[in-house]
Design a protein around this motif. Structure first.
Motif, PDB file in Angstrom:
ATOM      1  N   VAL A  28       0.832  -1.192   0.000  1.00  0.00           N
ATOM      2  CA  VAL A  28       0.000   0.000   0.000  1.00  0.00           C
ATOM      3  C   VAL A  28       0.871   1.248   0.000  1.00  0.00           C
ATOM      4  O   VAL A  28       0.594   2.219  -0.708  1.00  0.00           O
ATOM      5  N   VAL A  62       0.165   3.837  -2.851  1.00  0.00           N
ATOM      6  CA  VAL A  62      -0.512   5.071  -2.476  1.00  0.00           C
ATOM      7  C   VAL A  62       0.484   6.158  -2.102  1.00  0.00           C
ATOM      8  O   VAL A  62       0.175   7.329  -2.124  1.00  0.00           O
ATOM      9  N   THR A  68       1.463   3.733   5.744  1.00  0.00           N
ATOM     10  CA  THR A  68       0.198   3.150   6.184  1.00  0.00           C
ATOM     11  C   THR A  68       0.384   2.496   7.542  1.00  0.00           C
ATOM     12  O   THR A  68       1.245   1.656   7.700  1.00  0.00           O
ATOM     13  N   VAL A  84     -10.479   2.134   3.956  1.00  0.00           N
ATOM     14  CA  VAL A  84     -10.953   2.000   2.580  1.00  0.00           C
ATOM     15  C   VAL A  84      -9.799   1.963   1.587  1.00  0.00           C
ATOM     16  O   VAL A  84      -9.804   1.184   0.634  1.00  0.00           O
ATOM     17  N   ILE A  85      -8.820   2.803   1.844  1.00  0.00           N
ATOM     18  CA  ILE A  85      -7.721   2.901   0.888  1.00  0.00           C
ATOM     19  C   ILE A  85      -6.967   1.585   0.815  1.00  0.00           C
ATOM     20  O   ILE A  85      -6.695   1.043  -0.257  1.00  0.00           O
ATOM     21  N   GLY A  91      -9.232  -1.136  -0.793  1.00  0.00           N
ATOM     22  CA  GLY A  91      -9.369  -0.976  -2.235  1.00  0.00           C
ATOM     23  C   GLY A  91      -8.088  -1.354  -2.955  1.00  0.00           C
ATOM     24  O   GLY A  91      -8.108  -2.090  -3.950  1.00  0.00           O
ATOM     25  N   THR A  92      -6.973  -0.853  -2.437  1.00  0.00           N
ATOM     26  CA  THR A  92      -5.695  -1.073  -3.097  1.00  0.00           C
ATOM     27  C   THR A  92      -5.319  -2.549  -3.072  1.00  0.00           C
ATOM     28  O   THR A  92      -4.939  -3.129  -4.089  1.00  0.00           O
TER      29      THR A  92
END
Lengths: 461, 200
Positions: free
Chosen positions: B90, B94, B98, B105-106, B109-110
């Motif tokens: 992530v 992104v 993290t 959500v991020i 989703g990723t």
């Protein structure tokens, strides 16, 4: 129940964007939601190559993932984080819609098509982003606090190391005088281990009478807030574990501690310093060459003894003497011999006055004085004669004297029973005049000053 | 349960390797960094072995992307990342740090998309090889303790193909574990199809 026939109506009703692509990448379906989002109606969109409305989709990057769907492959996801704007469209406020797109195979007219379901997740993503930022801020805040805490701990450790290793003794007491901290330097100078004194009253480190006074100091400070010792250093007396006492320099600081106060005492043993001071003081009273008292000490003693004699109604005697032909002696025998002669005569004068209160001093170059408390004129003259004989007996060869082969002295004596209207200078003047008389009358002799007439005609002494 | 011969296993390994290689290419584009891929390890696990194998670390937190398939043979295709690997991925995708423990959500989703890419590549390769038409559900994302997530799945399945793949991105090592879990009898069908495809 009849199966639904008008699938387009159905697609227009769902709350997500729906786009159906043929394998040739032509738009087969463009539902109401997509029309709303893009401003391109279904009629305008259907039949056109998707590249015209969503050019991104036909780049190799996307196509390589979408292609397998036409072969019946597994669904493909385009997450809003990595591909937020597959279908270019904005929200009413002008911000681009953030989309999540799922591509699934769809059998239509006997061939496999790709169905793109597009969800608007703008709110969701923005909220998530915001909460992430908040979360990050919280984490940053925690990290900053942890760092501050660590710095504080490191500071505390350093402080501890300083307290443990300083040469100054540090003692912390609480407001009741109970010892809370006792560093190694304090252990050294007081002879106690920290464990022996922590919890005990600081009084144990003080000899009487300070011991009893200490609680009073604390009490006064805590009630009145005034102290003669906070912030400024002063000398006090400490009590060693072995019972001995020693001089200390003490500075006390006050620190707020929770809802109370504590006092931090910084001390050092000044025994050596006191000894040195004493030594220096003794040195300052003495004449550098002869070792007997100097002129300054004599002047102070004269004033002191004069006042005492005045108070007590006692006579105060004074002998002044001068080495005969000393300049000639110096000229003929040299300065070293001159110094040796001065030392010998000084010793002789000093040994002739042996009562504790008597004081022999070097008055000037080759002049000496003997201050004799409680001594009348006759006794003063007797002592002067003793000095004269003593010097004569030293038998220091002179060689340039008119009166004798050896070194001799001339002496004048005086004694006054002081009165309030007289002062000490009068005694010195009388003795000085008598000395002058001795010198003009052939030297190597004692001349006593005449008695001073009192205002009422009475004779003193 | 039918055993895979060494030849079949080799062939399967090659097919999966090609699939994972494709996936790596796609990830490469997504990440914008070159991805170094190790040859995946493929192991066949019987029901007992699965339980024993997976219960070695039941408390470990993992991210799991699950894709159900059905057709000629049915089962679950899963991709599992350790929380450490998931965070690294992530981060790379992104571009933010993290928090390891965070499920948001991020991340969901990723990771779902990364799982989707890798699973599709592997399943696509197998599907192509076998010429089987399978239908799939939309992939789902789960996060939690390994034991809790896998225990209910394993009980219902008969055999598993475990594929461990390691890739390195920008000197960060990321490990993903595929698990192809077959329903009862499906594994036998799968092996039979594999034999047919390779002989043909």
């Amino acid at each position: 129940m009849e199966p639904l026939s008008d699938s387009l109506l159905l697609l227009d009703a769902v709350p997500i964007g729906v786009l159906v692509l043929s394998e040739q990448l032509l738009i087969r379906c463009w539902n109401r939601i997509l029309a709303d989002w893009t401003g391109v109606s279904s009629e305008q969109a259907v039949g056109r190559p998707v590249a015209e409305l969503a050019p991104q989709l036909t780049t190799p990057r996307y196509l390589s993932r979408i292609r397998p769907v036409f072969a019946g492959g597994p669904p493909v996801l385009f997450s809003p984080q990595l591909h937020p704007h597959l279908i270019p469209c904005n929200r009413p406020d002008g911000a681009p819609r953030i989309q999540q797109t799922t591509v699934t195979p769809l059998s239509l007219d006997g061939t496999t098509h790709a169905l793109l379901a597009v969800q608007d997740v703008t709110d969701l993503v923005l909220t998530a982003r915001e909460s992430r930022q908040l979360h990050q801020q919280a984490l940053d805040e925690i990290r900053r606090r942890e760092e501050a805490e660590e710095a504080l701990q490191a500071g505390a450790q350093r402080l501890r190391a300083i307290v443990e290793n300083t040469v100054e003794a540090i003692i912390v007491i609480n407001q009741r005088g109970v010892i809370e901290e006792f560093n190694p330097a304090a252990e050294r100078i007081f002879g106690y281990r920290a464990l022996e004194v922590i919890g005990a009253n600081v009084r144990m480190l003080m000899p009487e009478p300070y011991r009893a006074e200490h609680d009073g100091y604390l009490e006064r400070y805590l009630t009145g807030g005034a102290s003669h010792i906070i912030g400024v250093g002063r000398e006090v007396t400490g009590r060693h574990k072995d019972g001995g006492t020693f001089p200390l320099h003490l500075a006390v600081g006050r620190m707020a501690l929770g809802d109370g106060v504590a006092f931090v005492g910084v001390l050092h043993d000044i025994t050596d310093q006191k000894r040195l001071e004493e030594h220096l003081r003794a040195l300052s009273m003495r004449d550098g060459l002869t070792g007997i008292y100097n002129r300054r000490t004599f002047d102070e003693a004269l004033e002191r003894e004069w006042r005492r004699a005045l108070r007590q109604g006692q006579p105060l005697g004074l002998v002044m003497l001068d080495i005969d032909f000393f300049k000639r002696f110096n000229d003929s025998r040299g300065h070293q011999a001159g110094d040796a002669c001065l030392k010998a005569v000084a010793q002789s004068v000093a040994s002739a006055v042996y009562r504790p209160a008597d004081l022999a001093a070097r008055y000037g170059g080759e002049e000496f004085v003997a201050l004799l408390p409680e001594t009348g004129p006759e006794e003063a003259a007797r002592i002067a004669e003793r000095i004269r004989q003593g010097v004569e007996l030293l038998a220091i060869p002179h060689g340039a004297s008119d009166v004798a082969p050896q070194v001799t002295v001339s002496l004048g004596t005086a004694s006054i029973r002081p009165r309030a209207d007289q002062d000490a200078a009068q005694l010195v003047n009388l003795a000085d005049q008598a000395l002058y008389g001795a010198k003009s009358n052939g030297r190597n002799r004692v001349v006593a000053a005449p008695a001073v007439p009192s205002p009422g005609g009475a004779v003193t002494g | 349960m039918v055993r895979l011969s060494d030849d079949l296993l080799d062939a399967l390994r090659e097919v999966i390797n090609i699939g994972v290689g494709k996936a790596a290419g796609t990830l490469n584009e997504l990440l914008g960094h070159h991805i170094l891929l190790e040859v995946p390890q493929v192991v066949v696990l019987g029901p007992d072995e699965m339980a024993a194998h997976l219960c070695q670390r039941p408390d470990e937190t993992v991210s799991l992307v699950v894709l159900q398939f059905s057709g000629q043979f049915s089962g679950l295709s899963t991709l599992m990342f350790t929380s450490d690997s998931a965070s690294k991925l992530v981060d790379l995708l992104v571009g933010e740090e993290t928090p390891v423990d965070e499920l948001d959500v991020i991340k969901t989703g990723t990771l779902t998309e990364v799982g989707n890419i890798l699973l599709n590549a592997v399943m696509g390769s197998i599907g192509n090889l076998l010429g089987s038409r399978l239908s799939y559900t939309i992939p789902t994302y789960q996060e939690g303790a390994l034991g809790q997530l896998l225990q209910p799945i394993i009980r219902q399945e008969s055999a598993a193909l475990e594929v461990t793949t390691r890739f390195t991105v920008q000197s960060r090592q990321i490990t993903g574990e595929f698990l192809l879990l077959f329903e009862v009898l499906s594994f036998d069908t799968f092996v039979a199809a594999l034999e047919t495809a390779l002989q043909g």
